[in-house]
Design a protein around this motif. Structure first.
Motif: not given
Lengths: 315, 309
Positions: B155-161, B163-168
């Protein structure tokens, strides 16, 4: 949660005693964020349903072209076409009838069977009473998944393929209305017994014991005293049970495979997998399935809330 | 009461006992038995089916780890959000005159089915910003439309794009989108139960706290929350059980695709689509094992209520 209850009017008066001149105006200003928050929350919670309702009356071309919010501003162009299509061509008319055929008898059956059992638990002494009731409470949370494979296997073995006149389907087993009535009744029992037993147990002991002393039988006490006094609890239970079956997908998915017997939840699920983005069909279909629960909600809100409060234990 | 025949109570209980025995007790025992047998319920395989769930050998067919983790995410996030929102709304609405109308608006989703809610929210989450309300709002605010139910990014990637794209694990945007729908449906329940509890708090207690100089924030945390904690526990238990049994919503919205499966949807696929009764039954037993602690708590609570009756 025992507390001294004050009359509502007194409470409101106590809260609004003016502390200074101009208090009302200042309080409105201070309370503006409160009102704004509540109105925002109300909007967030209502908009999804309103979006569905508005779209279900829009022309398919308009739905695909622009958002539902345009329907409110641009010239009002609404149509009943979507409803006509899903009811006639997509089987939602038959599915509505099926949902009624499934839910109504189950509601009656659950209340009858549960009321008998609850009476025994509340007003009769017999060995093993407490343990049996604890088992009942434990069954409240057993996931239906635990029972579905064996019940389906059992049903496949004992299916009676004789067609039932008028309502259709097999006489019993898989793809049969009587089969799903009995299954749903059993699944509804733990909660119904729990709720009714607690209510029956709270009725005045003197009243019931004096009836026994006057020579009334169990049947007499049950029908003349217990049931008439329990109408509010039974109404709450009836609403809860009816909506629970009306809104069920899982049991119907497994026991009622045939499209002509499917309730609305199942028909809509199939519509979603075949016409995932044809919102003219999906919105109208979804709203047809919501109509009756919404009517019940607004007409019988008090019993509905009571059922929810009593049902806080149910999973 | 006097002279009643010994079998009279059993006559009253008979229909219930027969139905519960046939549809709940016997099938539960049988499911447990089948969980120790092979896919067709013929040969004894010991704990192989449970081993399958723990080792997760076919992650692209039946991702058991993802299902368990998703259930865990639901359990924590759905329960926490629903309880806190329900409590906040109950407290806020108790201070305005239009309390009934406000509560009705929040409560309505409780009446409809998960299937209808799924349709409502598929429409809200539609990718096309000319149709889907959520994406329309985001694109108007200058963001990018996203496929809420398919997007497995963090979700945070979607928010700020950044860092890592996915989290485990289950921390994926689509899981959060699904949990939002669950919260939308069940907040009304938490609100109604907590609001009934709130009405039971004496105004004198609250007035006394105000006279002693407590501000509203302190009253909420030091008076309301502690007094309501038994009710909060009841609500949370119910929500936890619902989070564990969750099926309809996922089934209609994503069908468990894009790593949104939970134990109940995986059970359905294994037992009735793949027809592997062994793994299916084992998943059902896992579901029961997850529910048992909650069940024990509710029995304890019931016994406690009996004692104070």
């Amino acid at each position: 949660m025992q507390a001294v209850k004050m009359p509502a009017g007194y409470r409101r008066a106590a809260r609004s005693i003016p502390r200074a001149v101009g208090h009302e105006v200042r309080s409105l200003f201070v309370r503006l964020p409160l009102h704004a928050t509540i109105v925002l929350l109300m909007a967030v919670w209502s908009i999804p349903t309103i979006a569905l309702l508005v779209s279900s009356f829009r022309d398919p071309i308009a739905i695909a072209a622009n958002g539902w919010w345009n329907a409110v501003t641009s010239p009002f162009e609404f149509t009943l076409q979507n409803y006509q299509r899903v009811l006639e061509q997509r089987g939602m008319g038959r599915a509505f009838t099926n949902s009624l055929i499934i839910s109504a008898p189950v509601t009656v059956l659950v209340i009858m069977v549960a009321a008998f059992a609850a009476y025994a638990f509340a007003w009769m002494r017999f060995p093993g009473r407490n343990i049996l009731f604890l088992v009942m409470v434990a069954l409240l949370v057993v996931p239906l998944q635990m029972t579905l494979i064996p019940v389906l296997r059992l049903y496949t073995n004992i299916t009676i393929t004789t067609q039932v006149p008028l309502i259709g389907g097999n006489l019993f087993g898989v793809s049969s209305f009587p089969g799903i009535w009995v299954a749903h009744t059993a699944y509804g029992l733990p909660f119904a017994i729990f709720l009714l037993r607690n209510f029956f147990g709270s009725l005045p002991r003197d009243l019931i014991e004096s009836a026994y002393l006057d020579g009334a039988s169990d049947v007499g006490v049950f029908f003349r005293i217990i049931i008439p006094l329990s109408v509010p609890a039974i109404a709450a239970l009836a609403i809860f049970q009816f909506l629970w079956v009306w809104n069920d997908l899982l049991v119907a998915l497994i026991l009622l495979g045939r499209a002509d017997l499917a309730p609305m939840t199942l028909t809509i699920t199939n519509l979603v997998s075949s016409f995932g983005s044809q919102y003219q069909l999906l919105t109208a279909a979804a709203f047809i399935s919501m109509a009756l629960p919404l009517v019940i909600f607004f007409a019988l809100q008090r019993y509905f809330v009571q059922g929810i409060l009593a049902g806080a234990v149910k999973g | 009461m006097i002279g009643r025949r010994w079998w009279a109570p059993w006559l009253w209980l008979a229909p219930a006992i027969v139905l519960l025995g046939t549809y709940l007790v016997y099938p539960s025992i049988d499911t447990f038995r089948r969980s120790l047998l092979d896919a067709r319920s013929q040969d004894f395989v010991g704990f192989d089916n449970y081993d399958f769930i723990i080792r997760n050998p076919l992650p692209f067919v039946a991702d058991t780890h993802s299902a368990l983790l998703n259930n865990f995410l639901w359990l924590v996030l759905f329960t926490a959000l629903t309880v806190s929102l329900g409590l906040v709304i109950a407290v806020l609405t108790s201070r305005v005159r239009y309390e009934t109308a406000a509560k009705a608006a929040i409560f309505i989703p409780m009446a409809i089915s998960f299937v209808a809610a799924a349709v409502i929210w598929r429409f809200m989450y539609e990718f096309n910003a000319n149709i889907g309300t959520v994406n329309a709002l985001i694109t108007r605010l200058g963001g990018d439309a996203t496929a809420w139910l398919q997007n497995t990014n963090a979700p945070y990637y979607w928010l700020i794009q950044e860092g890592p794209r996915t989290l485990p694990g289950p921390i994926q945007l689509n899981n959060f989108a699904l949990i939002t729908v669950g919260v939308w449906m069940w907040t009304g329940f938490a609100m109604v139960v907590l609001s009934a509890g709130l009405k039971g708090i004496s105004t004198e207690v609250l007035e006394a706290a105000r006279v002693d100089g407590a501000n509203e924030w302190q009253i909420f945390w030091r008076v309301i929350v502690p007094i309501l904690s038994p009710t909060i526990a009841v609500v949370a238990t119910t929500l936890v059980i619902n989070a564990l049994k969750l099926f309809d919503l996922i089934w209609v919205m994503t069908g468990g695709r894009f790593q949104t499966d939970v134990v109940a949807t995986l059970f359905f696929k294994e037992a009735f689509v793949v027809r592997n009764f062994g793994v299916g039954a084992a998943l059902a037993v896992v579901l029961l094992l997850l529910v048992v602690p909650v069940m024990l708590i509710s029995i304890r609570r019931f016994q406690f209520q009996e004692e104070i009756r």
